[in-house]
Design a protein around this motif. Structure first.
Motif, PDB file in Angstrom:
ATOM      1  N   GLY A 115       0.808  -1.224   0.000  1.00  0.00           N
ATOM      2  CA  GLY A 115       0.000   0.000   0.000  1.00  0.00           C
ATOM      3  C   GLY A 115       0.832   1.261   0.000  1.00  0.00           C
ATOM      4  N   VAL A 117       2.552   4.352  -2.775  1.00  0.00           N
ATOM      5  CA  VAL A 117       1.921   5.168  -3.814  1.00  0.00           C
ATOM      6  C   VAL A 117       1.607   4.335  -5.057  1.00  0.00           C
ATOM      7  N   GLY A 123       0.959   0.942  -5.193  1.00  0.00           N
ATOM      8  CA  GLY A 123      -0.182   0.061  -4.921  1.00  0.00           C
ATOM      9  C   GLY A 123      -1.488   0.846  -4.861  1.00  0.00           C
ATOM     10  N   GLY A 139       2.155  -3.070   6.972  1.00  0.00           N
ATOM     11  CA  GLY A 139       2.086  -2.126   8.096  1.00  0.00           C
ATOM     12  C   GLY A 139       0.869  -1.244   7.935  1.00  0.00           C
ATOM     13  N   SER A 153       8.553   3.961   1.685  1.00  0.00           N
ATOM     14  CA  SER A 153       9.236   4.892   0.779  1.00  0.00           C
ATOM     15  C   SER A 153       8.322   6.043   0.364  1.00  0.00           C
ATOM     16  N   ALA A 189       8.514   8.583   2.973  1.00  0.00           N
ATOM     17  CA  ALA A 189       9.860   9.116   3.238  1.00  0.00           C
ATOM     18  C   ALA A 189      10.373  10.037   2.143  1.00  0.00           C
ATOM     19  N   VAL A 210       8.851 -10.592  -1.408  1.00  0.00           N
ATOM     20  CA  VAL A 210       7.478 -11.098  -1.321  1.00  0.00           C
ATOM     21  C   VAL A 210       7.311 -12.287  -2.269  1.00  0.00           C
ATOM     22  N   GLY A 212      17.646   5.894   1.391  1.00  0.00           N
ATOM     23  CA  GLY A 212      17.819   7.339   1.219  1.00  0.00           C
ATOM     24  C   GLY A 212      17.518   8.034   2.525  1.00  0.00           C
ATOM     25  N   MET A 238      17.036  11.620   4.792  1.00  0.00           N
ATOM     26  CA  MET A 238      16.514  12.974   4.587  1.00  0.00           C
ATOM     27  C   MET A 238      16.613  13.772   5.878  1.00  0.00           C
ATOM     28  N   SER A 251      19.426  13.617  -0.840  1.00  0.00           N
ATOM     29  CA  SER A 251      19.315  12.398  -0.086  1.00  0.00           C
ATOM     30  C   SER A 251      20.524  11.534  -0.396  1.00  0.00           C
ATOM     31  N   ARG A 283      13.916   5.850  -7.866  1.00  0.00           N
ATOM     32  CA  ARG A 283      14.003   7.228  -7.348  1.00  0.00           C
ATOM     33  C   ARG A 283      12.792   8.078  -7.712  1.00  0.00           C
ATOM     34  N   GLY A 315       9.201   7.040  -7.994  1.00  0.00           N
ATOM     35  CA  GLY A 315       7.908   6.364  -7.886  1.00  0.00           C
ATOM     36  C   GLY A 315       6.727   7.305  -7.723  1.00  0.00           C
ATOM     37  N   THR A 324       6.629  10.377  -8.949  1.00  0.00           N
ATOM     38  CA  THR A 324       6.485  10.948 -10.295  1.00  0.00           C
ATOM     39  C   THR A 324       5.796   9.966 -11.241  1.00  0.00           C
TER      40      THR A 324
HETATM   41  C1  LIG Z   1      14.662   9.627   0.574  1.00  0.00           C
HETATM   42  C2  LIG Z   1      13.821   9.400  -0.635  1.00  0.00           C
HETATM   43  C3  LIG Z   1      13.557  10.464  -1.491  1.00  0.00           C
HETATM   44  C4  LIG Z   1      12.735  10.263  -2.608  1.00  0.00           C
HETATM   45  N1  LIG Z   1      12.411  11.336  -3.383  1.00  0.00           N
HETATM   46  C5  LIG Z   1      11.562  11.182  -4.443  1.00  0.00           C
HETATM   47  C6  LIG Z   1      11.151  12.296  -5.223  1.00  0.00           C
HETATM   48  O1  LIG Z   1      11.518  13.439  -4.935  1.00  0.00           O
HETATM   49  N2  LIG Z   1      10.314  12.071  -6.277  1.00  0.00           N
HETATM   50  C7  LIG Z   1       9.855  10.826  -6.605  1.00  0.00           C
HETATM   51  O2  LIG Z   1       9.110  10.693  -7.574  1.00  0.00           O
HETATM   52  N3  LIG Z   1      10.229   9.743  -5.865  1.00  0.00           N
HETATM   53  C8  LIG Z   1      11.065   9.906  -4.809  1.00  0.00           C
HETATM   54  N4  LIG Z   1      11.463   8.816  -4.065  1.00  0.00           N
HETATM   55  C9  LIG Z   1      11.107   7.483  -4.524  1.00  0.00           C
HETATM   56  C10 LIG Z   1       9.686   7.129  -4.192  1.00  0.00           C
HETATM   57  O3  LIG Z   1       9.434   7.489  -2.855  1.00  0.00           O
HETATM   58  C11 LIG Z   1       9.483   5.631  -4.428  1.00  0.00           C
HETATM   59  O4  LIG Z   1       9.852   5.277  -5.730  1.00  0.00           O
HETATM   60  C12 LIG Z   1       8.026   5.244  -4.219  1.00  0.00           C
HETATM   61  O5  LIG Z   1       7.563   5.693  -2.976  1.00  0.00           O
HETATM   62  C13 LIG Z   1       7.859   3.749  -4.325  1.00  0.00           C
HETATM   63  O6  LIG Z   1       6.514   3.450  -4.039  1.00  0.00           O
HETATM   64  P1  LIG Z   1       6.076   1.961  -3.763  1.00  0.00           P
HETATM   65  O7  LIG Z   1       4.610   1.996  -3.557  1.00  0.00           O
HETATM   66  O8  LIG Z   1       6.623   1.080  -4.836  1.00  0.00           O
HETATM   67  O9  LIG Z   1       6.886   1.556  -2.445  1.00  0.00           O
HETATM   68  P2  LIG Z   1       6.553   1.795  -0.880  1.00  0.00           P
HETATM   69  O10 LIG Z   1       6.025   3.132  -0.628  1.00  0.00           O
HETATM   70  O11 LIG Z   1       7.776   1.379  -0.138  1.00  0.00           O
HETATM   71  O12 LIG Z   1       5.380   0.791  -0.624  1.00  0.00           O
HETATM   72  C14 LIG Z   1       5.543  -0.604  -0.622  1.00  0.00           C
HETATM   73  C15 LIG Z   1       4.609  -1.155   0.453  1.00  0.00           C
HETATM   74  O13 LIG Z   1       4.631  -2.577   0.402  1.00  0.00           O
HETATM   75  C16 LIG Z   1       4.468  -3.031   1.736  1.00  0.00           C
HETATM   76  N5  LIG Z   1       4.923  -4.416   1.852  1.00  0.00           N
HETATM   77  C17 LIG Z   1       6.192  -4.874   1.829  1.00  0.00           C
HETATM   78  N6  LIG Z   1       6.212  -6.211   2.014  1.00  0.00           N
HETATM   79  C18 LIG Z   1       4.931  -6.609   2.151  1.00  0.00           C
HETATM   80  C19 LIG Z   1       4.295  -7.863   2.379  1.00  0.00           C
HETATM   81  N7  LIG Z   1       5.005  -9.004   2.487  1.00  0.00           N
HETATM   82  N8  LIG Z   1       2.951  -7.908   2.498  1.00  0.00           N
HETATM   83  C20 LIG Z   1       2.189  -6.766   2.398  1.00  0.00           C
HETATM   84  N9  LIG Z   1       2.748  -5.555   2.189  1.00  0.00           N
HETATM   85  C21 LIG Z   1       4.082  -5.462   2.055  1.00  0.00           C
HETATM   86  C22 LIG Z   1       5.317  -2.058   2.558  1.00  0.00           C
HETATM   87  O14 LIG Z   1       4.938  -2.072   3.913  1.00  0.00           O
HETATM   88  C23 LIG Z   1       5.041  -0.733   1.841  1.00  0.00           C
HETATM   89  O15 LIG Z   1       4.020   0.016   2.466  1.00  0.00           O
HETATM   90  C24 LIG Z   1      12.241   8.991  -2.915  1.00  0.00           C
HETATM   91  C25 LIG Z   1      12.488   7.931  -2.032  1.00  0.00           C
HETATM   92  C26 LIG Z   1      13.262   8.133  -0.897  1.00  0.00           C
HETATM   93  C27 LIG Z   1      13.489   6.997   0.050  1.00  0.00           C
END
Ligand SMILES: Cc1cc2nc3c(=O)[nH]c(=O)nc-3n(C[C@H](O)[C@H](O)[C@H](O)COP(=O)(O)OP(=O)(O)OC[C@H]3O[C@@H](n4cnc5c(N)ncnc54)[C@H](O)[C@@H]3O)c2cc1C
Length: 357
Positions: A10, A12, A14, A34, A40, A43, A203, A218, A220, A253, A323, A325, A327
């Motif tokens: 869950g 951005v 998902g 969680g 991420s 964060a 997973v 990363g 911050m 970062s 980096r 996600g 966007t």
């Molecule tokens: C410091 C930092 C700065 C960034 N700056 C930028 C920026 O300026 N612009 C930009 O576009 N992107 C930025 N990013 C990147 C962006 O934040 C990520 O690419 C994006 O948040 C990824 O989204 P996600 O949903 O794939 O991952 P996540 O937000 O990590 O979500 C994945 C979810 O899966 C869940 N999960 C994991 N394992 C399991 C399981 N077994 N069962 C159920 N759930 C599970 C986790 O708990 C988590 O909530 C930055 C990232 C960081 C860390």
């Protein structure tokens, strides 16, 4: 789409995928280990643009540019549905040396992105005489608010959010996934989407087939200053400052391979603090009010996997946005929903295929 979909993760990606599938008529649930949007996607910085886009492959540019074309309407719809303002602001981005000006100019001209050569001092309150690049169209969002808006919007649409449910295993039948086992019981569906960010390969376990997604940490820092102290995003040698509307400034970062360790370090604190005061001297005598780390879903060349799993016909992936996600979220969600739905893709989806071997 008259079917049930289970989204695993869950963040951005998902949530955006769940929203898109739900808008197309599917019944959707999210299984989150969680709390929704606390990894991420919480964060990150929320800059809606690659830091130096001319350094990336055309497939990153294609996904980013398509996503940016969707962003304004995507945010407006979220805000209209929920009343939450994710603070989508076109604040522009100032790039201080070092940079390859000729390359930047060529890339911007080719992609219709406005670019100006300016003196840094014309925008930044500092005695800098150096030449800088000014990208006035670059926007940002405030991640925690974006995630709150997504959450409320999903709930309002009847998407089921199952939190504190960690997916632990898959139950498969021939080339189909029948159910997933979680810490809160077993869930079955017609289709399954892995959107577990940095944990996506973990997973999948034995079904990962070499999926090259790894956590990249990363760190911050957060400062509080008078609103208006900094008017735009500033980038220098990989470190950026992001001003929020209320006077907060984020500094990021680092890019670290530290496994799944989300700890912060004194070294990164000092490095970010030093770089931040160098860019904006007003920060020199201030202490950061927060320091945190997140785990990006790292992928080779920052190219995500938005595809069907090669071994299971009802298992999909939307992961590895690395980096960018935040966007890439609206476009990634649209591409995956189009794939499931059999619709024509707006851009060539082949670069985001599940890597062979
Ligand atoms: C410091 C930092 C700065 C960034 N700056 C930028 C920026 O300026 N612009 C930009 O576009 N992107 C930025 N990013 C990147 C962006 O934040 C990520 O690419 C994006 O948040 C990824 O989204 P996600 O949903 O794939 O991952 P996540 O937000 O990590 O979500 C994945 C979810 O899966 C869940 N999960 C994991 N394992 C399991 C399981 N077994 N069962 C159920 N759930 C599970 C986790 O708990 C988590 O909530 C930055 C990232 C960081 C860390």
């Amino acid at each position: 789409l008259a079917a049930d979909y289970l989204i695993i993760g869950g963040g951005v990606i998902g949530c955006a995928t769940a929203l898109e599938l739900s808008r197309r008529g599917a019944r959707v649930s999210i299984l989150e280990r969680g709390e929704l949007g606390r990894e991420s996607s919480w964060a990150g910085g929320g800059i809606l643009f690659p830091l130096l886009p001319w350094d990336y492959k055309p497939s990153v540019t294609a996904l980013v540019m398509h996503s940016l074309g969707l962003y304004g309407d995507w945010i407006a719809a979220l805000q209209a549905d929920t009343g939450i303002n994710p603070q989508y602001v076109v604040s522009g981005m100032l790039v201080l040396p070092e940079f390859d000006g000729a390359r930047a100019a060529k890339w911007c001209a080719a992609h219709g992105v406005e670019l100006q050569r300016v003196k840094a001092a014309s925008l930044l309150d500092s005695p800098r005489g150096e030449e800088a690049l000014w990208l006035p169209g670059v926007a940002q969002v405030r991640n925690p608010r974006l995630m709150q808006a997504l959450r409320l919007c999903l709930v309002g649409r009847g998407v089921k959010l199952v939190e504190y449910a960690e997916v632990q295993a898959f139950e498969t039948r021939k080339d189909m996934v029948a159910a997933v086992t979680t810490s809160r019981g077993k869930f079955s569906a017609d289709g399954f989407v892995i959107a577990a960010g940095a944990w996506s390969s973990q997973v999948l376990g034995g079904m990962a087939r070499g999926l090259p997604i790894v956590p990249i940490r990363g760190q911050m820092l957060l400062y509080r200053v008078d609103p208006g102290t900094l008017g735009q995003i500033v980038l220098k040698n990989g470190i950026y400052l992001i001003p929020r509307m209320d006077g907060h400034i984020l500094v990021g970062s680092t890019l670290e391979e530290s496994g799944f360790d989300k700890g912060t370090t004194a070294g990164a604190h000092d490095q970010l603090r030093g770089a931040a005061s160098e860019i904006l001297p007003a920060l020199k005598n201030l202490k950061p009010i927060m320091h945190w780390a997140g785990l990006r879903p790292g992928s080779p060349d920052n190219i995500p996997v938005i595809d069907r799993h090669p071994g299971f016909s009802n298992l999909y992936l939307n992961a590895g946005q690395f980096r960018y996600g935040v966007t890439m979220a609206p476009a990634s969600a649209q591409l995956l929903a189009n794939l499931i739905d059999g619709r024509t893709q707006p851009i060539d989806p082949s670069p985001y295929g599940f890597p062979a071997g």
